[in-house]
Design a protein around this motif. Sequence first.
Motif, PDB file in Angstrom:
ATOM      1  N   MET A  78       2.550  57.765  10.503  1.00 16.26           N
ATOM      2  CA  MET A  78       2.104  56.674  11.345  1.00 16.26           C
ATOM      3  C   MET A  78       1.086  57.220  12.335  1.00 16.26           C
ATOM      4  O   MET A  78       1.317  58.245  12.971  1.00 16.26           O
ATOM      5  CB  MET A  78       3.303  56.061  12.076  1.00 16.26           C
ATOM      6  CG  MET A  78       2.948  54.928  13.008  1.00 16.26           C
ATOM      7  SD  MET A  78       4.357  54.212  13.887  1.00 16.26           S
ATOM      8  CE  MET A  78       4.936  53.045  12.707  1.00 16.26           C
ATOM      9  N   GLU A  79       0.008  56.513  12.477  1.00 19.35           N
ATOM     10  CA  GLU A  79      -1.036  56.914  13.418  1.00 19.35           C
ATOM     11  C   GLU A  79      -0.590  56.595  14.851  1.00 19.35           C
ATOM     12  O   GLU A  79       0.257  55.732  15.071  1.00 19.35           O
ATOM     13  CB  GLU A  79      -2.341  56.169  13.113  1.00 19.35           C
ATOM     14  CG  GLU A  79      -2.927  56.468  11.756  1.00 19.35           C
ATOM     15  CD  GLU A  79      -3.437  57.890  11.642  1.00 19.35           C
ATOM     16  OE1 GLU A  79      -3.958  58.431  12.636  1.00 19.35           O
ATOM     17  OE2 GLU A  79      -3.309  58.463  10.545  1.00 19.35           O
ATOM     18  N   ASN A  80      -1.194  57.295  15.803  1.00 21.98           N
ATOM     19  CA  ASN A  80      -0.836  57.085  17.207  1.00 21.98           C
ATOM     20  C   ASN A  80      -1.023  55.629  17.636  1.00 21.98           C
ATOM     21  O   ASN A  80      -0.171  55.061  18.320  1.00 21.98           O
ATOM     22  CB  ASN A  80      -1.664  57.992  18.119  1.00 21.98           C
ATOM     23  CG  ASN A  80      -1.227  59.433  18.039  1.00 21.98           C
ATOM     24  OD1 ASN A  80      -0.164  59.748  17.501  1.00 21.98           O
ATOM     25  ND2 ASN A  80      -2.057  60.319  18.557  1.00 21.98           N
ATOM     26  N   ASP A  81      -2.157  55.033  17.232  1.00 17.70           N
ATOM     27  CA  ASP A  81      -2.418  53.640  17.606  1.00 17.70           C
ATOM     28  C   ASP A  81      -1.354  52.707  17.036  1.00 17.70           C
ATOM     29  O   ASP A  81      -0.902  51.776  17.710  1.00 17.70           O
ATOM     30  CB  ASP A  81      -3.802  53.192  17.128  1.00 17.70           C
ATOM     31  CG  ASP A  81      -4.936  53.835  17.918  1.00 17.70           C
ATOM     32  OD1 ASP A  81      -4.664  54.363  19.027  1.00 17.70           O
ATOM     33  OD2 ASP A  81      -6.084  53.795  17.440  1.00 17.70           O
ATOM     34  N   ASP A  82      -0.957  52.945  15.797  1.00 20.68           N
ATOM     35  CA  ASP A  82       0.070  52.108  15.180  1.00 20.68           C
ATOM     36  C   ASP A  82       1.406  52.267  15.903  1.00 20.68           C
ATOM     37  O   ASP A  82       2.131  51.287  16.108  1.00 20.68           O
ATOM     38  CB  ASP A  82       0.240  52.465  13.699  1.00 20.68           C
ATOM     39  CG  ASP A  82      -0.984  52.109  12.880  1.00 20.68           C
ATOM     40  OD1 ASP A  82      -1.718  51.170  13.264  1.00 20.68           O
ATOM     41  OD2 ASP A  82      -1.210  52.776  11.858  1.00 20.68           O
ATOM     42  N   PHE A  83       1.713  53.502  16.280  1.00 25.64           N
ATOM     43  CA  PHE A  83       2.950  53.743  17.013  1.00 25.64           C
ATOM     44  C   PHE A  83       2.936  53.021  18.362  1.00 25.64           C
ATOM     45  O   PHE A  83       3.902  52.354  18.738  1.00 25.64           O
ATOM     46  CB  PHE A  83       3.158  55.249  17.222  1.00 25.64           C
ATOM     47  CG  PHE A  83       4.339  55.565  18.083  1.00 25.64           C
ATOM     48  CD1 PHE A  83       5.629  55.415  17.589  1.00 25.64           C
ATOM     49  CD2 PHE A  83       4.171  55.996  19.389  1.00 25.64           C
ATOM     50  CE1 PHE A  83       6.728  55.702  18.392  1.00 25.64           C
ATOM     51  CE2 PHE A  83       5.259  56.282  20.192  1.00 25.64           C
ATOM     52  CZ  PHE A  83       6.546  56.137  19.686  1.00 25.64           C
ATOM     53  N   LYS A 115       1.218  50.390  19.221  1.00 26.65           N
ATOM     54  CA  LYS A 115       1.327  48.948  18.986  1.00 26.65           C
ATOM     55  C   LYS A 115       2.770  48.556  18.681  1.00 26.65           C
ATOM     56  O   LYS A 115       3.247  47.516  19.140  1.00 26.65           O
ATOM     57  CB  LYS A 115       0.411  48.521  17.839  1.00 26.65           C
ATOM     58  CG  LYS A 115      -1.047  48.507  18.213  1.00 26.65           C
ATOM     59  CD  LYS A 115      -1.915  48.124  17.022  1.00 26.65           C
ATOM     60  CE  LYS A 115      -3.381  48.263  17.364  1.00 26.65           C
ATOM     61  NZ  LYS A 115      -4.248  48.004  16.202  1.00 26.65           N
ATOM     62  N   SER A 116       3.461  49.381  17.923  1.00 34.73           N
ATOM     63  CA  SER A 116       4.867  49.102  17.609  1.00 34.73           C
ATOM     64  C   SER A 116       5.718  49.107  18.874  1.00 34.73           C
ATOM     65  O   SER A 116       6.589  48.257  19.051  1.00 34.73           O
ATOM     66  CB  SER A 116       5.412  50.131  16.626  1.00 34.73           C
ATOM     67  OG  SER A 116       4.766  50.030  15.391  1.00 34.73           O
ATOM     68  N   GLN A 164       4.651  48.554  21.958  1.00 30.98           N
ATOM     69  CA  GLN A 164       4.277  47.387  22.757  1.00 30.98           C
ATOM     70  C   GLN A 164       4.911  46.119  22.197  1.00 30.98           C
ATOM     71  O   GLN A 164       5.397  45.273  22.955  1.00 30.98           O
ATOM     72  CB  GLN A 164       2.756  47.242  22.810  1.00 30.98           C
ATOM     73  CG  GLN A 164       2.093  48.303  23.661  1.00 30.98           C
ATOM     74  CD  GLN A 164       0.575  48.267  23.558  1.00 30.98           C
ATOM     75  OE1 GLN A 164       0.015  47.698  22.627  1.00 30.98           O
ATOM     76  NE2 GLN A 164      -0.082  48.893  24.520  1.00 30.98           N
ATOM     77  N   ASN A 165       4.915  45.964  20.884  1.00 32.35           N
ATOM     78  CA  ASN A 165       5.539  44.797  20.268  1.00 32.35           C
ATOM     79  C   ASN A 165       7.036  44.769  20.550  1.00 32.35           C
ATOM     80  O   ASN A 165       7.600  43.714  20.852  1.00 32.35           O
ATOM     81  CB  ASN A 165       5.289  44.770  18.760  1.00 32.35           C
ATOM     82  CG  ASN A 165       3.865  44.422  18.410  1.00 32.35           C
ATOM     83  OD1 ASN A 165       3.141  43.834  19.212  1.00 32.35           O
ATOM     84  ND2 ASN A 165       3.443  44.787  17.212  1.00 32.35           N
TER      85      ASN A 165
END
Length: 60
Positions: A1-6, A8-9, A11-12
């Motif tokens: 998992m990329e840092n940005d995806d992590f 976002k997860s 934050q969600n």
Amino acid sequence: MENDDFLKSVQNARHEADEADSSRDTLVLWAQRLLPYLNNNPHLTIAQAIDLYLAEHDPE
């Protein structure tokens, strides 16, 4: 998992938790408001208890 995806997860998940807390707080508030009506008449529906509450507390 990329840092940005992590991120976002995370934050969600935080947003969903905040929404759940808000929903729970609202449910508890209405339960406290309606409990006296429901205790006085166990045959009342929730809708009837809400109507009684609003009739007594609505600032019309």
